[in-house]
Design an enzyme around this catalytic site. Structure first.
Site, PDB file in Angstrom:
ATOM      1  N   GLY A  90       0.809  -1.214   0.000  1.00 28.22           N
ATOM      2  CA  GLY A  90       0.000   0.000   0.000  1.00 28.22           C
ATOM      3  C   GLY A  90       0.840   1.261   0.000  1.00 28.22           C
ATOM      4  O   GLY A  90       2.072   1.224   0.027  1.00 28.22           O
ATOM      5  N   ILE A  92       0.470   5.641   1.286  1.00 22.41           N
ATOM      6  CA  ILE A  92       0.561   6.400   2.536  1.00 22.41           C
ATOM      7  C   ILE A  92      -0.769   6.403   3.270  1.00 22.41           C
ATOM      8  O   ILE A  92      -1.841   6.404   2.655  1.00 22.41           O
ATOM      9  CB  ILE A  92       1.032   7.854   2.260  1.00 22.41           C
ATOM     10  CG1 ILE A  92       1.538   8.508   3.548  1.00 22.41           C
ATOM     11  CG2 ILE A  92      -0.065   8.688   1.604  1.00 22.41           C
ATOM     12  CD1 ILE A  92       2.384   9.746   3.319  1.00 22.41           C
ATOM     13  N   MET A 161      -6.297  -0.425   4.714  1.00 26.97           N
ATOM     14  CA  MET A 161      -5.659  -1.713   4.987  1.00 26.97           C
ATOM     15  C   MET A 161      -4.326  -1.811   4.264  1.00 26.97           C
ATOM     16  O   MET A 161      -4.163  -1.293   3.157  1.00 26.97           O
ATOM     17  CB  MET A 161      -6.551  -2.873   4.535  1.00 26.97           C
ATOM     18  CG  MET A 161      -7.814  -2.960   5.324  1.00 26.97           C
ATOM     19  SD  MET A 161      -8.805  -4.393   4.928  1.00 26.97           S
ATOM     20  CE  MET A 161     -10.178  -4.081   6.037  1.00 26.97           C
ATOM     21  N   GLY A 173      -2.101  -4.487   9.153  1.00 27.94           N
ATOM     22  CA  GLY A 173      -3.524  -4.835   9.157  1.00 27.94           C
ATOM     23  C   GLY A 173      -4.424  -3.710   8.706  1.00 27.94           C
ATOM     24  O   GLY A 173      -4.282  -3.197   7.601  1.00 27.94           O
ATOM     25  N   CYS A 191      -3.575   6.888   0.641  1.00 28.14           N
ATOM     26  CA  CYS A 191      -3.383   5.676  -0.164  1.00 28.14           C
ATOM     27  C   CYS A 191      -2.991   5.998  -1.608  1.00 28.14           C
ATOM     28  O   CYS A 191      -3.128   5.154  -2.494  1.00 28.14           O
ATOM     29  CB  CYS A 191      -4.622   4.784  -0.126  1.00 28.14           C
ATOM     30  SG  CYS A 191      -5.117   4.366   1.553  1.00 28.14           S
TER      31      CYS A 191
END
Length: 232
Positions: A90, A92, A161, A173, A191
């Site tokens: 992922g 940020i 997530m 998580g 993100c």
């Protein structure tokens, strides 16, 4: 297959200290798996689940783009926030008070060996939890996490997530905005996704405060049901 999960609520804890703790638990599970493979030891592997709340912090995943952080080092200090590049997937994201962060550190050999299914289960746990508050949340194609009003100009993310997995052992998580200060998201492109908003449970329910302990209990209930696990 050990389906017991050791539950710990760490309260408010520094991100780096928590990351180090995750790494310790993660390595212990990996060490057991290596010993089993080398020596046919037949040892059960542990599973852990950590609840935590972090002081203001921005974290960037290993494939993330640093330009998605819109603050200089001095501005971070002004806002009382820290920043870390970390080893999850992922881009940020932000963690802070009023947000429920969950770190499952599981040996998926105890459950199922499918990372895609694992991520979908984490999303489903949050979707089911928020449904208990009357919210219809869903997945957004190609964008991990949990959203409202997908496919409309009002799409907004309520749960981010990002996970790491090695030899079917997981860490990192989800982060569910419950009573979070959403202003901190203005300092990043969350993100790495431009033009989409972020929201929180109290904001959606038009409440000043939502009971976070109640939300945690609902998360654990749905987690236990989906993973057919026991929290100890």
């Amino acid at each position: 297959m050990n389906k017991d999960i050791k539950l710990e609520d760490l309260g408010l804890k520094d991100f780096k200290d928590t990351w180090d703790y995750q790494e310790t638990l993660f390595k212990a599970i990996l060490d057991t798996k290596i010993k089993n493979r080398r020596e046919d030891a037949g040892l059960a592997t542990d599973n852990h689940f950590l609840f935590v709340e972090h002081p203001h912090v921005y974290t960037l995943g290993k494939s993330g783009d640093l330009s998605n952080l819109l603050l200089s080092e001095s501005q971070l200090t002004e806002k009382g926030a820290t920043f870390y590049k970390i080893n999850r997937g992922g881009d940020i994201t932000y963690h802070g008070p009023g947000q429920i962060v969950g770190y499952p550190i599981l040996d998926l050999d105890n459950f199922f060996t499918d990372i895609h299914k694992y991520l979908r289960f984490l999303e489903e746990i949050i979707i089911l939890t928020l449904a208990e508050y009357g919210l219809k949340t869903e997945r957004s194609p190609g964008e991990t996490g949990v959203w409202l009003d997908v496919g409309t100009p009002f799409a907004r993310k309520i749960c981010a997530m990002g996970v790491r997995a090695s030899r079917w052992v997981t860490m990192h998580g989800f982060a569910l905005n419950v009573n979070a200060d959403l202003g901190y998201f203005d300092n990043i492109i969350p993100c790495g996704i431009r033009g989409k908003a972020v929201t929180s449970l109290n904001n959606e329910l038009k409440l000043k405060h939502v009971d976070e302990e109640e939300v945690k209990a609902k998360i654990l209930k749905h987690f236990s049901n989906l993973f057919e696990a026991n929290f100890i």
